[in-house]
Motif scaffolding. Structure first.
Motif, short mmCIF file in Angstrom:
data_model
loop_
_atom_site.label_atom_id
_atom_site.label_comp_id
_atom_site.label_asym_id
_atom_site.label_seq_id
_atom_site.Cartn_x
_atom_site.Cartn_y
_atom_site.Cartn_z
N MET A 31 -1.90 28.38 15.39
CA MET A 31 -1.09 28.53 16.59
C MET A 31 -1.97 28.74 17.81
O MET A 31 -2.98 29.43 17.73
CB MET A 31 -0.14 29.73 16.45
N PRO B 47 -2.93 30.48 21.16
CA PRO B 47 -2.67 31.85 21.61
C PRO B 47 -1.57 31.85 22.67
O PRO B 47 -1.54 30.99 23.55
CB PRO B 47 -4.00 32.32 22.19
N SER B 48 -0.65 32.78 22.53
CA SER B 48 0.44 32.85 23.50
C SER B 48 -0.02 33.63 24.74
O SER B 48 -0.91 34.47 24.65
CB SER B 48 1.67 33.49 22.89
N PRO B 49 0.59 33.34 25.87
CA PRO B 49 0.21 34.04 27.11
C PRO B 49 0.49 35.55 26.98
O PRO B 49 1.33 35.96 26.18
CB PRO B 49 1.12 33.42 28.16
N GLU C 134 4.05 37.44 26.11
CA GLU C 134 5.03 36.51 25.55
C GLU C 134 5.72 37.09 24.31
O GLU C 134 6.92 36.92 24.11
CB GLU C 134 4.38 35.17 25.23
N ARG C 135 4.97 37.78 23.49
CA ARG C 135 5.57 38.41 22.31
C ARG C 135 6.60 39.47 22.72
O ARG C 135 7.66 39.58 22.12
CB ARG C 135 4.48 39.01 21.42
N ARG D 107 9.78 37.64 23.84
CA ARG D 107 10.53 37.15 22.68
C ARG D 107 11.22 38.28 21.93
O ARG D 107 12.36 38.14 21.46
CB ARG D 107 9.61 36.37 21.73
N ASN E 128 3.59 37.50 33.61
CA ASN E 128 3.49 38.41 32.48
C ASN E 128 4.79 39.22 32.33
O ASN E 128 5.12 40.02 33.21
CB ASN E 128 2.30 39.35 32.66
#
Length: 113
Positions: A18, A20-22, A25-26, A29, A59
């Motif tokens: 995957m 890396p998410s910004p 982001e987690r 979600r 962010n």
């Protein structure tokens, strides 16, 4: 994830798996997944969209904190009014000596909230 990044860097290769998410982001979600229905999810999405413009960042954690800073003083005022309104007259005089809620970190010597 860290090990994978180090191995990729040592091999001078792009990391696998995957992307890396910004940052944040987690968090976004997680907040969205906690919403009870689609209307609440749309409200949260709108909050993050408008918040990105107001806070000047994408962010979600920073947007959430900026929103908290904006609304917390107003909520403290509303909470104070409700506490005063809901207490019987004889109990209103003792309100300041009891910790019903903590205005902006002020505890008056009482245990913190």
């Amino acid at each position: 994830m860290t090990l994978q990044a180090r191995v990729s860097a040592a091999l001078e290769a792009l990391p696998r798996g995957m992307a890396p998410s910004p940052p944040g982001e987690r968090f976004r979600r997680t907040v969205l997944s906690a919403m009870p229905d689609i209307e609440a999810m749309e409200l949260v999405e709108q909050f993050f969209a408008v918040g990105a413009k107001v806070a000047g960042t994408a962010n979600p954690v920073a947007i959430f904190l900026a929103g908290c800073r904006e609304c917390l003083p107003e909520w403290e005022l509303q909470a104070s009014r409700r506490v005063h309104r809901d207490l019987p007259t004889q109990d209103r005089d003792t309100l300041d000596s009891e910790t019903v809620f903590c205005p902006r970190g002020q505890t008056g010597g009482a245990p913190s909230c």
